[in-house]
Design an enzyme around this catalytic site. Structure first.
Site, PDB file in Angstrom:
ATOM      1  N   TRP A 102      -5.828  43.817 -27.952  1.00  0.00           N
ATOM      2  CA  TRP A 102      -6.849  42.761 -27.986  1.00  0.00           C
ATOM      3  C   TRP A 102      -7.151  42.322 -29.409  1.00  0.00           C
ATOM      4  O   TRP A 102      -7.365  41.139 -29.676  1.00  0.00           O
ATOM      5  CB  TRP A 102      -8.112  43.186 -27.226  1.00  0.00           C
ATOM      6  CG  TRP A 102      -7.810  43.250 -25.767  1.00  0.00           C
ATOM      7  CD1 TRP A 102      -7.702  44.369 -24.996  1.00  0.00           C
ATOM      8  CD2 TRP A 102      -7.470  42.152 -24.900  1.00  0.00           C
ATOM      9  NE1 TRP A 102      -7.338  44.036 -23.716  1.00  0.00           N
ATOM     10  CE2 TRP A 102      -7.188  42.691 -23.626  1.00  0.00           C
ATOM     11  CE3 TRP A 102      -7.380  40.769 -25.071  1.00  0.00           C
ATOM     12  CZ2 TRP A 102      -6.821  41.895 -22.524  1.00  0.00           C
ATOM     13  CZ3 TRP A 102      -7.020  39.968 -23.982  1.00  0.00           C
ATOM     14  CH2 TRP A 102      -6.746  40.529 -22.740  1.00  0.00           C
ATOM     15  N   ASP A 172     -15.862  42.668 -30.903  1.00  0.00           N
ATOM     16  CA  ASP A 172     -15.490  42.403 -29.517  1.00  0.00           C
ATOM     17  C   ASP A 172     -15.842  43.665 -28.736  1.00  0.00           C
ATOM     18  O   ASP A 172     -15.142  44.667 -28.803  1.00  0.00           O
ATOM     19  CB  ASP A 172     -13.989  42.095 -29.428  1.00  0.00           C
ATOM     20  CG  ASP A 172     -13.525  41.905 -27.985  1.00  0.00           C
ATOM     21  OD1 ASP A 172     -14.342  42.069 -27.061  1.00  0.00           O
ATOM     22  OD2 ASP A 172     -12.329  41.586 -27.788  1.00  0.00           O
ATOM     23  N   LYS A 196     -16.697  43.374 -16.970  1.00  0.00           N
ATOM     24  CA  LYS A 196     -16.516  44.837 -16.995  1.00  0.00           C
ATOM     25  C   LYS A 196     -17.893  45.499 -16.840  1.00  0.00           C
ATOM     26  O   LYS A 196     -18.268  45.859 -15.747  1.00  0.00           O
ATOM     27  CB  LYS A 196     -15.813  45.259 -18.277  1.00  0.00           C
ATOM     28  CG  LYS A 196     -14.437  44.562 -18.418  1.00  0.00           C
ATOM     29  CD  LYS A 196     -13.931  44.635 -19.807  1.00  0.00           C
ATOM     30  CE  LYS A 196     -12.842  43.629 -20.087  1.00  0.00           C
ATOM     31  NZ  LYS A 196     -11.658  43.719 -19.241  1.00  0.00           N
TER      32      LYS A 196
HETATM   33  N1  PMP Z   1     -11.175  41.633 -25.467  1.00  0.00           N
HETATM   34  C1  PMP Z   1     -11.104  42.791 -24.803  1.00  0.00           C
HETATM   35  C2  PMP Z   1     -11.423  44.064 -25.522  1.00  0.00           C
HETATM   36  C3  PMP Z   1     -10.737  42.797 -23.454  1.00  0.00           C
HETATM   37  O1  PMP Z   1     -10.658  43.937 -22.789  1.00  0.00           O
HETATM   38  C4  PMP Z   1     -10.449  41.584 -22.805  1.00  0.00           C
HETATM   39  C5  PMP Z   1     -10.079  41.495 -21.336  1.00  0.00           C
HETATM   40  N2  PMP Z   1      -9.586  42.583 -20.742  1.00  0.00           N
HETATM   41  C6  PMP Z   1     -10.519  40.402 -23.552  1.00  0.00           C
HETATM   42  C7  PMP Z   1     -10.898  40.466 -24.870  1.00  0.00           C
HETATM   43  C8  PMP Z   1     -10.212  39.084 -22.934  1.00  0.00           C
HETATM   44  O2  PMP Z   1     -11.244  38.773 -22.070  1.00  0.00           O
HETATM   45  P1  PMP Z   1     -11.259  37.469 -21.161  1.00  0.00           P
HETATM   46  O3  PMP Z   1     -10.304  37.716 -20.060  1.00  0.00           O
HETATM   47  O4  PMP Z   1     -12.689  37.402 -20.734  1.00  0.00           O
HETATM   48  O5  PMP Z   1     -10.854  36.321 -22.011  1.00  0.00           O
END
Ligand code: PMP
Length: 360
Positions: A102, A172, A196
């Site tokens: 991520w 994040d 989540k």
């Molecule tokens: N950052 C992290 C740490 C994530 O776990 C995720 C999704 N699993 C995201 C960003 C992306 O999130 P989204 O699908 O809401 O764009």
């Protein structure tokens, strides 16, 4: 039908009482005779719902004054762009800590608008570890330092303080927000997709310190300007009312559990038990350095990968769902967010032990 236990990394299991309340209120939101999703977002009741939800979050997280809470769309992924678009005009270099997939995505997106500097990386350990925060070399001209405080795929969580970092720290927290006490004042900006620990997909929470709300890059669409969103109470256009409603129910549920301090104890116990079971087994293995093991996302492999399919079938039979690891890393992963009880984690441990015994 008994409810399965859902170990999905997101969208993930919601507290059962929240799902029940959604069902109960679907036909009639607060005595209006229609569902929350059918109300105008300009209706005072919905405006109040947004304000109440922000207040609940502030109280639960201990957000001090001087921060705005925004409810935005586009997922956490859009924040990978929105952060540089809004913070780069303040000057300074965008700095990133690379902890896994991520953060890699956040860095790649920043490259469209600036030149990200990677100040620490877990790459050489295949993202099973990263330098402690007090050893990061933050350049003096850092504009901000972006940290993925919980890497959902690798299962790496940072537990340290960032108070010593001068530049605004941008976190994040998508996959561990509200899982434990965090000192919000250490951060300039926090963002998290809701699907989540906060509720359901469709809304992204952004907590931003007031002094970081300013003019964005000229190419920034109005929708992506924190300044414009803050000035319009996150209602420039039709916001994701249903997702904010679910968020409000999840926050109420968390209050009833005793808040963040109480859930933190449960989360610590859940993770400790599952890691102990993995470490004590001859079949299962987790490669992450114990210092940075995530309490929310616990990846593990079977030392004999030819058993993967049989393991997943064994779990499915016990109604344990979504234990297959992310396609990019393989293996297994148990996501055990706030809504996963200690008893449910124990069930997973028992089923894993049963599988191992039968294969021995
Ligand atoms: N950052 C992290 C740490 C994530 O776990 C995720 C999704 N699993 C995201 C960003 C992306 O999130 P989204 O699908 O809401 O764009």
């Amino acid at each position: 039908m008994t409810r399965p236990i859902n170990f999905c990394s997101g969208p993930s299991q919601l507290p059962l009482s929240v799902v029940q309340r959604m069902a109960d209120e679907l036909m009639d939101f607060r005595g209006t005779g229609i569902s929350v999703m059918e109300h105008s977002h300009r209706d005072p009741m919905i405006v109040a719902l947004f304000a109440e939800t922000a207040e609940r979050l502030k109280a639960l997280m201990g957000i001090p004054s001087g921060y705005h809470v925004l409810f935005l769309a586009g997922g956490a992924t859009l924040q990978f762009a929105q952060v540089p678009m809004n913070l780069l005009p303040r000057g300074g270099r965008p700095c990133y800590v690379e902890t896994g997939i991520w953060s890699e995505k956040a860095i790649a997106e920043c490259r469209r608008y600036g030149e990200p500097v990677v100040i620490a990386s877990g790459r050489s350990s295949n993202f099973t570890d990263v330098l402690p925060a007090d050893q990061w070399v933050v350049p003096e001209d850092a504009g901000y330092v972006h940290v993925t405080t919980n890497e959902t795929i690798q299962g790496v969580e940072l537990f340290e303080s960032y108070a010593h970092i001068q530049a605004p720290v941008v976190a994040d927290m998508s996959s561990h927000i509200l899982s434990r006490a965090m000192s919000v004042s250490e951060f300039g900006l926090i963002y998290a997709g809701a699907q989540k620990n906060l509720g359901t997909a469709g809304v992204t929470v952004v907590i931003v310190r007031d002094d970081l709300i300013g003019a964005a890059l000229p190419i920034t669409p109005g929708m992506l300007s924190y300044q414009t969103q803050a000035a319009n109470e996150s209602m420039i256009n039709t916001p994701p009312v249903g997702a904010v409603y679910v968020l409000s129910l999840v926050l109420e549920w968390l209050e009833a559990q005793g808040g963040v301090a109480a859930i933190e104890l449960v989360n610590a116990e859940k993770a400790a038990r599952l890691y102990a079971a993995i470490d004590g087994s001859a079949l299962y293995h987790n490669p992450v350095d114990p210092r940075v093991r995530s309490r929310m996302n616990i990846p593990f492999v079977l030392r004999d990968a030819s058993l993967d399919t049989a393991f997943l079938a064994h779990c499915a039979e016990a109604r344990l769902l979504n234990l297959k690891g992310h396609r990019s890393v393989g293996g297994m992963r148990a996501s055990i967010y706030n809504a996963m009880s200690l008893g449910e984690v124990q069930t997973l441990i028992d089923v894993m032990a049963d599988f191992e015994t039968r294969r021995a």
